[in-house]
Structures are given as structure tokens and as C-alpha cells.
Design a protein around this motif. Structure first.
Motif, PDB file in Angstrom:
ATOM      1  N   LEU A 159      28.850  -8.020  13.492  1.00 51.53           N
ATOM      2  CA  LEU A 159      27.494  -7.778  13.014  1.00 51.53           C
ATOM      3  C   LEU A 159      27.386  -6.690  11.949  1.00 51.53           C
ATOM      4  O   LEU A 159      26.606  -6.842  10.997  1.00 51.53           O
ATOM      5  N   PRO A 160      28.109  -5.553  12.038  1.00 46.81           N
ATOM      6  CA  PRO A 160      27.931  -4.500  11.027  1.00 46.81           C
ATOM      7  C   PRO A 160      28.082  -4.987   9.590  1.00 46.81           C
ATOM      8  O   PRO A 160      27.257  -4.645   8.726  1.00 46.81           O
ATOM      9  N   CYS A 161      29.099  -5.772   9.317  1.00 42.61           N
ATOM     10  CA  CYS A 161      29.305  -6.267   7.945  1.00 42.61           C
ATOM     11  C   CYS A 161      28.189  -7.207   7.523  1.00 42.61           C
ATOM     12  O   CYS A 161      27.799  -7.247   6.351  1.00 42.61           O
ATOM     13  N   ARG A 162      27.650  -7.954   8.482  1.00 39.19           N
ATOM     14  CA  ARG A 162      26.583  -8.910   8.160  1.00 39.19           C
ATOM     15  C   ARG A 162      25.274  -8.207   7.816  1.00 39.19           C
ATOM     16  O   ARG A 162      24.414  -8.780   7.134  1.00 39.19           O
ATOM     17  N   ILE A 163      25.084  -6.969   8.294  1.00 40.95           N
ATOM     18  CA  ILE A 163      23.859  -6.234   7.977  1.00 40.95           C
ATOM     19  C   ILE A 163      24.132  -5.109   6.977  1.00 40.95           C
ATOM     20  O   ILE A 163      23.365  -4.168   6.851  1.00 40.95           O
ATOM     21  N   ASN A 164      25.252  -5.218   6.268  1.00 42.75           N
ATOM     22  CA  ASN A 164      25.585  -4.281   5.195  1.00 42.75           C
ATOM     23  C   ASN A 164      25.735  -2.847   5.701  1.00 42.75           C
ATOM     24  O   ASN A 164      25.298  -1.896   5.055  1.00 42.75           O
ATOM     25  N   MET A 165      26.356  -2.680   6.877  1.00 38.36           N
ATOM     26  CA  MET A 165      26.612  -1.356   7.420  1.00 38.36           C
ATOM     27  C   MET A 165      28.117  -1.117   7.523  1.00 38.36           C
ATOM     28  O   MET A 165      28.894  -2.069   7.652  1.00 38.36           O
ATOM     29  N   ASP A 166      28.502   0.155   7.470  1.00 36.42           N
ATOM     30  CA  ASP A 166      29.910   0.527   7.550  1.00 36.42           C
ATOM     31  C   ASP A 166      30.293   0.814   9.000  1.00 36.42           C
ATOM     32  O   ASP A 166      29.812   1.799   9.583  1.00 36.42           O
ATOM     33  N   PRO A 167      31.141  -0.008   9.631  1.00 36.92           N
ATOM     34  CA  PRO A 167      31.588   0.311  10.991  1.00 36.92           C
ATOM     35  C   PRO A 167      32.555   1.487  10.958  1.00 36.92           C
ATOM     36  O   PRO A 167      33.444   1.543  10.107  1.00 36.92           O
ATOM     37  N   ILE A 168      32.382   2.439  11.860  1.00 37.46           N
ATOM     38  CA  ILE A 168      33.308   3.567  11.935  1.00 37.46           C
ATOM     39  C   ILE A 168      34.006   3.608  13.298  1.00 37.46           C
ATOM     40  O   ILE A 168      34.666   4.581  13.628  1.00 37.46           O
ATOM     41  N   SER A 169      33.850   2.546  14.068  1.00 28.84           N
ATOM     42  CA  SER A 169      34.623   2.373  15.295  1.00 28.84           C
ATOM     43  C   SER A 169      34.729   0.885  15.578  1.00 28.84           C
ATOM     44  O   SER A 169      33.960   0.087  15.037  1.00 28.84           O
ATOM     45  N   ARG A 170      35.680   0.490  16.406  1.00 30.29           N
ATOM     46  CA  ARG A 170      35.701  -0.868  16.951  1.00 30.29           C
ATOM     47  C   ARG A 170      34.881  -0.854  18.237  1.00 30.29           C
ATOM     48  O   ARG A 170      34.686   0.204  18.860  1.00 30.29           O
ATOM     49  N   PRO A 171      34.382  -2.005  18.679  1.00 26.96           N
ATOM     50  CA  PRO A 171      33.524  -2.021  19.863  1.00 26.96           C
ATOM     51  C   PRO A 171      34.243  -1.583  21.146  1.00 26.96           C
ATOM     52  O   PRO A 171      35.444  -1.792  21.304  1.00 26.96           O
ATOM     53  N   VAL A 172      33.472  -0.983  22.032  1.00 28.21           N
ATOM     54  CA  VAL A 172      33.892  -0.720  23.406  1.00 28.21           C
ATOM     55  C   VAL A 172      33.052  -1.614  24.302  1.00 28.21           C
ATOM     56  O   VAL A 172      31.818  -1.593  24.224  1.00 28.21           O
ATOM     57  N   VAL A 173      33.695  -2.434  25.144  1.00 26.43           N
ATOM     58  CA  VAL A 173      32.979  -3.328  26.064  1.00 26.43           C
ATOM     59  C   VAL A 173      33.570  -3.132  27.465  1.00 26.43           C
ATOM     60  O   VAL A 173      34.772  -3.305  27.664  1.00 26.43           O
ATOM     61  N   ILE A 174      32.740  -2.746  28.421  1.00 22.23           N
ATOM     62  CA  ILE A 174      33.219  -2.509  29.784  1.00 22.23           C
ATOM     63  C   ILE A 174      32.177  -3.019  30.782  1.00 22.23           C
ATOM     64  O   ILE A 174      31.068  -3.413  30.408  1.00 22.23           O
ATOM     65  N   THR A 175      32.542  -2.993  32.066  1.00 16.10           N
ATOM     66  CA  THR A 175      31.637  -3.410  33.137  1.00 16.10           C
ATOM     67  C   THR A 175      31.101  -2.181  33.853  1.00 16.10           C
ATOM     68  O   THR A 175      31.670  -1.088  33.773  1.00 16.10           O
ATOM     69  N   ASP A 176      30.001  -2.366  34.573  1.00 10.50           N
ATOM     70  CA  ASP A 176      29.413  -1.237  35.294  1.00 10.50           C
ATOM     71  C   ASP A 176      30.158  -0.924  36.586  1.00 10.50           C
ATOM     72  O   ASP A 176      29.955   0.134  37.176  1.00 10.50           O
ATOM     73  N   HIS A 177      31.024  -1.850  37.041  1.00 16.85           N
ATOM     74  CA  HIS A 177      31.786  -1.619  38.257  1.00 16.85           C
ATOM     75  C   HIS A 177      33.120  -2.347  38.132  1.00 16.85           C
ATOM     76  O   HIS A 177      33.191  -3.445  37.578  1.00 16.85           O
ATOM     77  N   VAL A 178      34.187  -1.736  38.643  1.00 14.78           N
ATOM     78  CA  VAL A 178      35.525  -2.295  38.439  1.00 14.78           C
ATOM     79  C   VAL A 178      35.723  -3.598  39.197  1.00 14.78           C
ATOM     80  O   VAL A 178      36.231  -4.583  38.646  1.00 14.78           O
ATOM     81  N   THR A 179      35.331  -3.650  40.467  1.00 13.62           N
ATOM     82  CA  THR A 179      35.611  -4.828  41.298  1.00 13.62           C
ATOM     83  C   THR A 179      34.409  -5.759  41.476  1.00 13.62           C
ATOM     84  O   THR A 179      34.594  -6.954  41.729  1.00 13.62           O
ATOM     85  N   GLN A 180      33.194  -5.212  41.373  1.00 12.57           N
ATOM     86  CA  GLN A 180      31.992  -6.034  41.570  1.00 12.57           C
ATOM     87  C   GLN A 180      31.008  -5.798  40.425  1.00 12.57           C
ATOM     88  O   GLN A 180      29.923  -5.233  40.622  1.00 12.57           O
ATOM     89  N   PRO A 181      31.349  -6.236  39.234  1.00 10.48           N
ATOM     90  CA  PRO A 181      30.470  -5.969  38.083  1.00 10.48           C
ATOM     91  C   PRO A 181      29.167  -6.746  38.152  1.00 10.48           C
ATOM     92  O   PRO A 181      29.129  -7.880  38.639  1.00 10.48           O
ATOM     93  N   THR A 182      28.105  -6.114  37.684  1.00  9.65           N
ATOM     94  CA  THR A 182      26.807  -6.782  37.582  1.00  9.65           C
ATOM     95  C   THR A 182      26.301  -6.790  36.144  1.00  9.65           C
ATOM     96  O   THR A 182      25.407  -7.561  35.808  1.00  9.65           O
ATOM     97  N   ILE A 183      26.871  -5.913  35.302  1.00 13.69           N
ATOM     98  CA  ILE A 183      26.429  -5.784  33.918  1.00 13.69           C
ATOM     99  C   ILE A 183      27.645  -5.598  33.013  1.00 13.69           C
ATOM    100  O   ILE A 183      28.554  -4.829  33.343  1.00 13.69           O
ATOM    101  N   TYR A 184      27.654  -6.294  31.887  1.00 12.50           N
ATOM    102  CA  TYR A 184      28.616  -6.025  30.822  1.00 12.50           C
ATOM    103  C   TYR A 184      27.890  -5.205  29.751  1.00 12.50           C
ATOM    104  O   TYR A 184      26.817  -5.604  29.287  1.00 12.50           O
ATOM    105  N   SER A 185      28.495  -4.089  29.365  1.00  8.05           N
ATOM    106  CA  SER A 185      27.891  -3.241  28.341  1.00  8.05           C
ATOM    107  C   SER A 185      28.881  -3.014  27.211  1.00  8.05           C
ATOM    108  O   SER A 185      30.070  -2.801  27.455  1.00  8.05           O
ATOM    109  N   GLY A 186      28.371  -3.045  25.987  1.00  8.04           N
ATOM    110  CA  GLY A 186      29.220  -2.800  24.831  1.00  8.04           C
ATOM    111  C   GLY A 186      28.479  -2.010  23.774  1.00  8.04           C
ATOM    112  O   GLY A 186      27.240  -2.041  23.701  1.00  8.04           O
ATOM    113  N   LEU A 187      29.246  -1.284  22.956  1.00  8.10           N
ATOM    114  CA  LEU A 187      28.634  -0.489  21.885  1.00  8.10           C
ATOM    115  C   LEU A 187      29.642  -0.305  20.763  1.00  8.10           C
ATOM    116  O   LEU A 187      30.841  -0.113  21.017  1.00  8.10           O
TER     117      LEU A 187
END
Length: 246
Positions: A159-187
Motif C-alpha cells: 500500500l505505501p507505494c500505491r499512495i505515494n508514501m515512502d516506507p521506512i519499515s517492512r510490516p510487522v504482523v502478529i497475533t494477540d495470543h500465541v496458542t489461542q489467537p483471536t486477532i491478527y494485528s499488523g503495522l
């Protein structure tokens, strides 16, 4: 499910430029407002931008169903904070700890309840490309979508390149719990702003944030997001950093 945005001015430039201090104060702030973090803070310095006054530190920590971010601008003596959380947050408590840890002379605060966004509308006035730092799009899917961690990563990575923005990191995507996740979060961090994605496994609903310093054509941008997600979305738009140049 509140999203609190704070644009703070007349802050201490030394505090805003100190990586160690920013790291320590993120711990203090998240502990004070009593939110559940699901990772340690990550700090990304931005020292070689096209505009010297836009250099600073971007830092974030993912929370259960949300995130805490801070983008500092030492040369401008200002910073932008976001906190979104799947739980209760006291606005006055957040402002209290920010005033103690990153003192400011003035502030602009916007609060949006992410559960009840009702169609596209500006909050706190229209976007001013000459006075504002940039637009902050808060997006909520209207129907369930089938996403996994890989799809979230690719969405954030492309998405960053598509909206003409400069990415300064690669995404981080993790779960809210190791064994029983309920949410995937990324930034992912773009030049002194960010894009975030929170996906609820039970309801298959997603909450997406695009905080940008690039003024995107809103109608086209929302259509692209809806095509990427495969469903119609509700959107709330907030203009961030009013008169930050001054």
C-alpha cells in the motif's frame, strides 16, 4: 473501542530526539493507561528525509486489537500520538501521562468510536492541504472478509507505494495470543506516519488505519481499498497536525 489521536505542540525537542527516552516512555505510557501490549515497542529513526524539519522518530507497540504509535518531530517541537484498543481507555488519563512524559504547550485531540463509524465524514473540520500535516483514514469493513496473516502482510507491504508514501519499515504482523489467537494485528511505518490493520478471527471484520502525510484523492483511494479488501467499508477521515508548519 475508542481511537484517541493527540497532536501536541511546543514540546521539548531534546526529548523527542532521544531514542532511549522515547522507548522508556512508551512503556510508562502504556502501563499508565492500562492497555495490554502484545509485543515490545519498536523504534524507527527517520533522519534523511527530503525536508529536514520532518526528521524524527516513529515508534509503535501493538496492543490487543489496536496499537499505540508516536511520531516525533524535534525540529518542529511537535509529536503525533495514536492509541486504539479493544478495551476501555480513559482520554483524560492518556493526556495526563503525555503531559508528564512529553510535556506540550498546546494540543489538538480527536476521539472516534470505531464501532459506530457512520459513512464517510470529516471529523474536526475539512482537510487543508496547506495547513494540515496529512489525512488519517479510519476504515471499517461492513461485511466479513477472508484474510490471513500473509494477506495482511502483503496489504501493508504494497500500500505505501500505491499512495505515494515512502516506507521506512517492512510490516510487522502478529497475533494477540500465541496458542489461542483471536486477532491478527499488523503495522508498517511510512515516513513519519503509519498504516495499521486489525483483523478479528471470530467476526472476520477488519479495522484499517492509513495515517499519511501525502494528500490522497479520497474517492479513488477508498475505491482501491474496497477493491483490495473485497467489501464495502465505512470511513471516518480526520485531518492531523493542523498548522504544524507554524
Amino acid at each position: 473501542m475508542l481511537h484517541i489521536m493527540v497532536d501536541a505542540y511546543q514540546a521539548n525537542a531534546g526529548d523527542l530526539a532521544d531514542l532511549k527516552m522515547v522507548y522508556e516512555k512508551i512503556h510508562k505510557i502504556t502501563n499508565y493507561v492500562q492497555v495490554q501490549t502484545i509485543m515490545p515497542p519498536m523504534l524507527i529513526p527517520y533522519y534523511y528525509g527530503r525536508i529536514k524539519e520532518d526528521d524524527g522518530i516513529s515508534a509503535f507497540v501493538l496492543l490487543k486489537g489496536g496499537h499505540f504509535t508516536i511520531h516525533t518531530f524535534p525540529e518542529r517541537e511537535c509529536y503525533f500520538v495514536d492509541i486504539l484498543y479493544d478495551g476501555f481507555i480513559k482520554e483524560d488519563r492518556l493526556l495526563e501521562v503525555l503531559a508528564a512524559e512529553f510535556p506540550f504547550g498546546s494540543k489538538i485531540v480527536n476521539v472516534v468510536d470505531r464501532r459506530f463509524a457512520t459513512a464517510f465524514q470529516p471529523v474536526g473540520g475539512c482537510i487543508d492541504e496547506f495547513e494540515d500535516f496529512g489525512p488519517h483514514y479510519m476504515i471499517k469493513t461492513l461485511k466479513p472478509i477472508d484474510f490471513d496473516m500473509g494477506k495482511i502482510y502483503r496489504f501493508l507491504d504494497q500500500l505505501p507505494c500505491r499512495i505515494n508514501m515512502d516506507p521506512i519499515s517492512r510490516p510487522v504482523v502478529i497475533t494477540d495470543h500465541v496458542t489461542q489467537p483471536t486477532i491478527y494485528s499488523g503495522l508498517t511505518v511510512i515516513a513519519q506516519s503509519h498504516i495499521a490493520f486489525h483483523y478479528y478471527l471470530e467476526t472476520k471484520m477488519a479495522y484499517v488505519d492509513v495515517f499519511s502525510c501525502s494528500f490522497i484523492n479520497c474517492a479513488n483511494f477508498i475505491k482501491e481499498i474496497e477493491q483490495e479488501l473485497g467489501v464495502a467499508c465505512e470511513v471516518v477521515l480526520v485531518g492531523r497536525g493542523s498548522k504544524h508548519v507554524k
